[in-house]
Design a protein around this motif. Sequence first.
Motif, mmCIF file in Angstrom:
data_model
loop_
_atom_site.group_PDB
_atom_site.id
_atom_site.type_symbol
_atom_site.label_atom_id
_atom_site.label_comp_id
_atom_site.label_asym_id
_atom_site.label_seq_id
_atom_site.Cartn_x
_atom_site.Cartn_y
_atom_site.Cartn_z
ATOM 1 N N GLY A 140 5.671 -0.931 9.464
ATOM 2 C CA GLY A 140 5.693 0.127 10.470
ATOM 3 C C GLY A 140 6.078 1.455 9.867
ATOM 4 N N GLY A 141 7.042 1.446 8.942
ATOM 5 C CA GLY A 141 7.413 2.670 8.243
ATOM 6 C C GLY A 141 6.308 3.150 7.325
ATOM 7 N N ASN A 142 5.639 2.218 6.642
ATOM 8 C CA ASN A 142 4.497 2.590 5.794
ATOM 9 C C ASN A 142 3.432 3.299 6.617
ATOM 10 N N VAL A 143 3.152 2.731 7.810
ATOM 11 C CA VAL A 143 2.145 3.327 8.683
ATOM 12 C C VAL A 143 2.623 4.682 9.195
ATOM 13 N N GLY A 144 3.888 4.762 9.563
ATOM 14 C CA GLY A 144 4.412 6.013 10.084
ATOM 15 C C GLY A 144 4.337 7.144 9.087
ATOM 16 N N ASN A 145 4.667 6.858 7.824
ATOM 17 C CA ASN A 145 4.710 7.892 6.781
ATOM 18 C C ASN A 145 3.405 8.051 6.024
ATOM 19 N N ASN A 146 2.488 7.115 6.209
ATOM 20 C CA ASN A 146 1.293 7.055 5.351
ATOM 21 C C ASN A 146 1.717 6.896 3.900
ATOM 22 N N SER A 147 2.528 5.874 3.660
ATOM 23 C CA SER A 147 3.130 5.655 2.354
ATOM 24 C C SER A 147 2.088 5.300 1.304
ATOM 25 N N CYS A 148 2.485 5.521 0.054
ATOM 26 C CA CYS A 148 1.626 5.175 -1.086
ATOM 27 C C CYS A 148 2.405 4.212 -1.976
ATOM 28 N N GLY A 149 2.913 4.666 -3.130
ATOM 29 C CA GLY A 149 3.724 3.789 -3.949
ATOM 30 C C GLY A 149 3.286 3.731 -5.392
ATOM 31 N N ILE A 150 4.033 2.963 -6.161
ATOM 32 C CA ILE A 150 3.815 2.874 -7.595
ATOM 33 C C ILE A 150 2.435 2.306 -7.921
ATOM 34 N N HIS A 151 1.971 1.338 -7.117
ATOM 35 C CA HIS A 151 0.687 0.713 -7.416
ATOM 36 C C HIS A 151 -0.418 1.159 -6.465
ATOM 37 N N SER A 152 -0.253 2.324 -5.826
ATOM 38 C CA SER A 152 -1.346 2.809 -4.986
ATOM 39 C C SER A 152 -2.541 3.231 -5.822
ATOM 40 N N LEU A 153 -2.314 3.471 -7.127
ATOM 41 C CA LEU A 153 -3.456 3.721 -8.003
ATOM 42 C C LEU A 153 -4.335 2.474 -8.101
ATOM 43 N N GLN A 154 -3.698 1.309 -8.084
ATOM 44 C CA GLN A 154 -4.449 0.053 -8.083
ATOM 45 C C GLN A 154 -5.341 -0.034 -6.857
ATOM 46 N N SER A 155 -4.792 0.344 -5.705
ATOM 47 C CA SER A 155 -5.572 0.299 -4.472
ATOM 48 C C SER A 155 -6.645 1.375 -4.465
ATOM 49 N N GLN A 156 -6.371 2.489 -5.132
ATOM 50 C CA GLN A 156 -7.372 3.555 -5.215
ATOM 51 C C GLN A 156 -8.560 3.130 -6.077
ATOM 52 N N LEU A 157 -8.298 2.469 -7.216
ATOM 53 C CA LEU A 157 -9.361 2.140 -8.157
ATOM 54 C C LEU A 157 -10.042 0.812 -7.861
ATOM 55 N N TYR A 158 -9.299 -0.124 -7.257
ATOM 56 C CA TYR A 158 -9.833 -1.474 -7.079
ATOM 57 C C TYR A 158 -9.842 -1.941 -5.623
ATOM 58 N N GLY A 159 -9.350 -1.085 -4.719
ATOM 59 C CA GLY A 159 -9.279 -1.478 -3.327
ATOM 60 C C GLY A 159 -9.746 -0.373 -2.408
ATOM 61 N N PRO A 160 -9.236 -0.353 -1.177
ATOM 62 C CA PRO A 160 -9.741 0.611 -0.184
ATOM 63 C C PRO A 160 -9.364 2.058 -0.448
ATOM 64 N N GLY A 161 -8.223 2.319 -1.110
ATOM 65 C CA GLY A 161 -7.788 3.693 -1.319
ATOM 66 C C GLY A 161 -6.294 3.741 -1.545
#
Length: 981
Positions: free
Chosen positions: A147-168
């Motif tokens: 819920g906090g992730n959704v509220g803040n539109n959080s990213c994180g240390i491995h959001s690059l993984q999601s950017q390159l290999y997942g939805p964003g």
Amino acid sequence: MTATALTAIDLAGLRRRLTETVSGDVRFDAQAKGMYATDASNFRQVPIAVVIPRTLDDVVAVHVACRDVGAPLLPRGCGTSLSGETVNRAVVIDVSRHLTAIGEVDVAARTVTVEPGAINEQVNRATGPHGLIFGPDPSTHSRCTIGGNVGNNSCGIHSLQSQLYGPGPRTSDNVAALDVVTADGARFEVGVGEEEQLDAIVAAGGRKGEIYAALRQLRDRHADAIRAGYPSVERLPRRVSGYNLDELLPERGFNVARALVGTEGTCATVLRATLLLTPAMLHRTLVVVEYDDLADACTHIAEIVAFGPIGLEGLDRRLIENQTIQRSNLAALRELPERPKGDAWLLVQFGDETADGCAERVERFRAWLGDNGYADDRIALFGSDEDGGHSSDIWRIREGGLGSTAFPPDGRDHWPGWEDSAVPPERLGEYIPRLQALYARHGLRGAMYGHFGQGCIHSRIDFDLRSAAGVRRYRAFLEDAAELVASFGGSLSGEHGDGQQRAELLDRQYGPELLEAMREFKRIWDPEGRMNPGKVVDPRRLDDDLRLGPGSNPARPPVRFDYPDDGGDFAHAALRCVGVGECRVPDPATVMCPSFQATGDEQHSTRGRARLLYEMLDGRVIDDGWRSAEVFDALDLCLACKGCTSDCPVHVDMPTLKAEFLHHHYRRRRRPRHAYAFGFVDQAARLASLAPALVNAATRTEPLAGAAKRAAGVDPQRSIPRFARVPLRRWFRRRGGGRNPGGPRVVLWPDTFNDYFHADVGVACVEALEAGGWHVVMPTGHVCCGRPLYDYGLLDAVERYLRRTLAVLREEVRAGTPVVGIEPSCLAVFAEELPKLLPHDDDAARLRDCAVHFDEFVERERLPLPRLRGRALLWGHCHHKATGGMVPSLAALRRMGLEASEIRGGCCGLAGSWGFEDGKHDISLRCGEQALLPAVRDADPDTLIVADGFSCKTQIEQAGTGRRALHLGELIARGRRAGMP
């Protein structure tokens, strides 16, 4: 919502409606208001009430009740937000305790549906076995909620993984649908890609149809401005500030769910989230590269990203120096590549579905580094835990950034405010020097680190938030910083959201038309402005509602302890909690905080207790000072385990704060009877030692046993430990003292527990020391460090005990004689409590320096050990972990030939006398069940259980495990009796 509007709310009616319709906790009391008045930001706003819902229907009921009386609302997860979005003068809905369900993973669709209180890391533990993860993982992933992730539109240390290999990279990119409730109590689901269904949804009517129709009109009017003002995620991966109006564009698919992500509870409350998942790539290798400075580290960011890493983080020298001085992550820090002129590091992590695939990616990257002049002494590789490496240890350096930069060794407190700005990654090398120059122009400092692969910089800054001039400088800097990042086409926030911290500055990033469009977006969802008012749009000023501010002046009553890390200031010791919530990790692999792990209640976390202590000094919500029942109730379940002193990133010392509070709370008042019975257990044991057999018989024969427990305040389900037939010091006198009269001297400290109860442990330790050639000496008269007295705030008695101890040991400590402690908690008194209670006594400092744990002495002096065969399971006393750690014990067991492993985390739950107190038996066992007791029960019968702590051994024996734990000294004696060399 204005103060006038708040005073017009029918609070009695609100309380009645909430109580009648909500099955969870409804709290209007001062304790709840004090705990939820702050988050991890600079702001403080006292809530109207706090609701802890048990069901999703409870959440809807809260919205309906607030609608009926016109009360504002604020949904909240873990409360680790740094921008003030999780504090407000509103009804706070804490979803983190009960609304934690994680649904089945749809492997084919790569989705999972979760409730808002589900913890980020636990979601990934549920999806990981399917080879999938939820990509965004903030540094607080072990406790932050979805819920906090959704509220803040959080990213994180491995959001690059999601950017390159997942939805964003952002949470918004990884959301497929949301189940929401609006301020007026309407509940419905919103999704993504609904452009084709838009006409049908509008035609269906209802609140959802009404909202969708208005959103389409908003989108159509402002489409051109949105296209011009919103950079693509490819150009600016970390655009988190403002509302995601671009998600409504027809070419995006009218993604209402993603448009709601990042609205920080200002538009609707999320009840369920369907998340998109990314390939887990659990075979990982971390490549650490050292650079001359941060700008140099940014030179090849785009080229490195092209190699496809799943994480790309940067660190500066100041962060490393802070952790070194604070003795955090020391083993990992020593493994960083470092040359004399190196001032920055990149952490480049590669991942793959196979170890070979990961190795191939790493080798290509290493070859490229070599081609670009990076020698081997500037590079280090660390494999993943899954592959037998320890890259997680290196990541802790990065994840510990916030804690290690909050109160750095320079003595200047550092605060959030401009801690996560983001620019296009290829421009990071230009942005960092400009930002550093801006710091210098305003006379500010702060370490820099962050998500370099996505252009996001983290930094806590030494703002002066206590003086009017300092607050003016704070505002001026933020205004200039906003202009700077906007000039780079960047985002005010790259992860933490706007809240109240940056929302006032959004015009620099978006301009007037888009800001008006955002206001309209909020009005569509929340026409009366009751959802988290004053945040994101129509915000309160960034220098209003400061927790500190020019008017701050908490009480500073005289105190007994020294608080050396806080300049002797008890208020600062309580303020030390920065709110990141590591004490709320529900993981048995951690020590901190056992009572929170057992209850899930904020008041039983280190954070909750620290906040209440500061509110007590502030005096506006909790106004009865040391007599506060609210603070007392929160501290009552504190086990004084010291987990916070080592596990808390800013080292909040709750056992000392608790002892201080109880000392003043009971001043000129009688304590409960167990405080005297347990606090002065040394005196009771001294008397019992005159006739131990008679006392043992009495405490095991009814009705005498029951009467004794009632008199002492012992829980009836507990057994009073047996007294030794011959106390340790009596045995020592009868044998004529120590052997090896010509050998080096060592003092064996005869603590109460191993003198009067487990004397055989003391005997074994004496013999082990003597086998190494040492001449053991022991105080002849009765001595005690006073450890149990701390737990009840009997600090005057503690001081008397300690002064007697110093008188007895003065000649020895002045001669530098080692003082070996058998019981970890007593040794910890010499290491920590003694110098804080007698800070200006040189002999106290000498004793601190001479004191050493038994296992540490065994390994330091390489005492001879017998050989044993088999396995051993080691459990460390919490105070032992906090004042030295279990490495020496493990080393000694392995030197004896045992296959030894450590039970990680948790507390035994007995914690000295705490688990003996009447009414605490059950919660004591719940604490023990977090880690210790299951591990002991599951151990093979032939596996040795090793535990040096008296309370730990007692809990194992009294919790129905059927096992008896051995002290390391006993194990050594067993080996010798068996005749093994």
